[in-house]
Write a protein that holds these residues in place. Structure first.
Motif, PDB file in Angstrom:
ATOM      1  N   GLY A 163       0.802  -1.216   0.000  1.00 29.28           N
ATOM      2  CA  GLY A 163       0.000   0.000   0.000  1.00 29.28           C
ATOM      3  C   GLY A 163       0.833   1.262   0.000  1.00 29.28           C
ATOM      4  O   GLY A 163       0.303   2.363  -0.085  1.00 29.28           O
ATOM      5  N   THR A 190      -9.864  -0.690 -10.097  1.00 24.76           N
ATOM      6  CA  THR A 190      -9.531   0.428  -9.213  1.00 24.76           C
ATOM      7  C   THR A 190      -8.331   1.179  -9.772  1.00 24.76           C
ATOM      8  O   THR A 190      -7.304   0.574 -10.077  1.00 24.76           O
ATOM      9  N   ARG A 196      -3.416  -1.349  -1.037  1.00 25.25           N
ATOM     10  CA  ARG A 196      -3.194  -2.734  -0.597  1.00 25.25           C
ATOM     11  C   ARG A 196      -4.370  -3.617  -1.013  1.00 25.25           C
ATOM     12  O   ARG A 196      -4.185  -4.714  -1.546  1.00 25.25           O
ATOM     13  N   ASP A 197      -5.594  -3.123  -0.799  1.00 22.07           N
ATOM     14  CA  ASP A 197      -6.793  -3.889  -1.150  1.00 22.07           C
ATOM     15  C   ASP A 197      -6.889  -4.100  -2.666  1.00 22.07           C
ATOM     16  O   ASP A 197      -7.207  -5.204  -3.121  1.00 22.07           O
ATOM     17  N   ALA A 198      -6.647  -3.052  -3.443  1.00 22.50           N
ATOM     18  CA  ALA A 198      -6.719  -3.175  -4.905  1.00 22.50           C
ATOM     19  C   ALA A 198      -5.686  -4.175  -5.407  1.00 22.50           C
ATOM     20  O   ALA A 198      -5.962  -4.967  -6.317  1.00 22.50           O
ATOM     21  N   TRP A 199      -4.489  -4.111  -4.836  1.00 22.26           N
ATOM     22  CA  TRP A 199      -3.426  -5.036  -5.246  1.00 22.26           C
ATOM     23  C   TRP A 199      -3.862  -6.484  -4.993  1.00 22.26           C
ATOM     24  O   TRP A 199      -3.750  -7.339  -5.864  1.00 22.26           O
ATOM     25  N   LYS A 200      -4.389  -6.704  -3.795  1.00 24.54           N
ATOM     26  CA  LYS A 200      -4.815  -8.061  -3.404  1.00 24.54           C
ATOM     27  C   LYS A 200      -5.977  -8.544  -4.275  1.00 24.54           C
ATOM     28  O   LYS A 200      -5.973  -9.674  -4.768  1.00 24.54           O
ATOM     29  N   ASN A 201      -6.965  -7.684  -4.499  1.00 25.09           N
ATOM     30  CA  ASN A 201      -8.167  -8.056  -5.250  1.00 25.09           C
ATOM     31  C   ASN A 201      -7.918  -8.220  -6.746  1.00 25.09           C
ATOM     32  O   ASN A 201      -8.749  -8.787  -7.448  1.00 25.09           O
ATOM     33  N   ARG A 210      -1.561   3.643   1.721  1.00 24.27           N
ATOM     34  CA  ARG A 210      -3.018   3.623   1.657  1.00 24.27           C
ATOM     35  C   ARG A 210      -3.519   2.184   1.707  1.00 24.27           C
ATOM     36  O   ARG A 210      -3.067   1.330   0.947  1.00 24.27           O
ATOM     37  N   GLN A 211      -4.455   1.947   2.568  1.00 25.23           N
ATOM     38  CA  GLN A 211      -5.094   0.635   2.639  1.00 25.23           C
ATOM     39  C   GLN A 211      -5.775   0.309   1.310  1.00 25.23           C
ATOM     40  O   GLN A 211      -5.786  -0.842   0.877  1.00 25.23           O
ATOM     41  N   SER A 212      -6.326   1.321   0.645  1.00 29.87           N
ATOM     42  CA  SER A 212      -7.035   1.091  -0.621  1.00 29.87           C
ATOM     43  C   SER A 212      -6.092   0.560  -1.706  1.00 29.87           C
ATOM     44  O   SER A 212      -6.515  -0.226  -2.558  1.00 29.87           O
ATOM     45  N   ASN A 236      -8.704  -5.151 -11.198  1.00 31.38           N
ATOM     46  CA  ASN A 236     -10.034  -5.174 -10.573  1.00 31.38           C
ATOM     47  C   ASN A 236     -10.813  -3.892 -10.869  1.00 31.38           C
ATOM     48  O   ASN A 236     -11.937  -3.727 -10.411  1.00 31.38           O
TER      49      ASN A 236
END
Length: 185
Positions: free
Chosen positions: A78, A108, A141-146, A137-139, A106
């Motif tokens: 992130g 984002t 990290r989340d986009a990378w994972k998703n 940014r957590q967002s 995804n």
């Protein structure tokens, strides 16, 4: 701001990776190609699952006396870093804008942008625009994972000449004028 020593250190690491054939650089100056999760290590400008790393020298055609560089890094944790430097070496002033967009598979997208004024000879102020921003940014990290690490990125840079400031400074340079008549070519 990234110091010269830090930039040389990064350049040395990237040069070593290029020399070893572990990393290659895309041929185009403004775009990176899409990346799929698990892409081969030799795929241009990406260390798979390790991060999006973009950076280029920037020049403009048509005799525009502006140039510099930018660097963008985005990581699965992130964290991100966006930095650069632009310089005008001519008489007119310019307004500079730079933007990089990283879109994960995804859907984002993250936008990294900067803008500033580059003061030429005819206008007081700095000839340089430097920027450096970083964070986490957590967002991201989340986009990378998703997205499984798949991404596409593009960076664009633009300069616009400020003709009004150029005309005003030129009129001031010739002294008092009772009347100014513009002739548009």
């Amino acid at each position: 701001m990234v110091s010269i020593l830090e930039r040389r250190g990064v350049t040395a690491v990237l040069s070593a990776l290029l020399a070893a054939g572990t990393l290659t650089v895309p041929a185009t100056a403004e775009a990176a190609t899409p990346r799929a999760a698990g892409a081969a290590v030799a795929d241009p400008a990406v260390l798979p699952m390790q991060g999006v790393v973009l950076g280029r020298n920037v020049t403009f055609g048509g005799g525009v006396p502006v140039g510099g560089w930018y660097s963008l890094s985005v990581f699965p944790s992130g964290t991100y870093s966006y930095s650069g430097h632009m310089h005008v070496s001519g008489a007119p002033s310019y307004t500079f804008a730079g933007v990089c967009v990283v879109r994960f598979t995804n859907g984002t997208a993250f936008v990294f942008q900067t803008s500033g004024r580059l003061h030429g000879t005819f206008e007081s102020g700095s000839r340089d625009h430097n920027w450096s921003t970083s964070g986490s940014r957590q967002s991201i990290r989340d986009a990378w994972k998703n997205s499984g690490g798949g991404w596409n990125a593009r960076c664009s840079n633009r300069v616009d000449i400020d003709l009004g400031a150029l005309v005003n400074s030129t009129v001031q340079a010739v002294g008092y004028a009772a009347r100014v008549i513009a002739i548009v070519a």
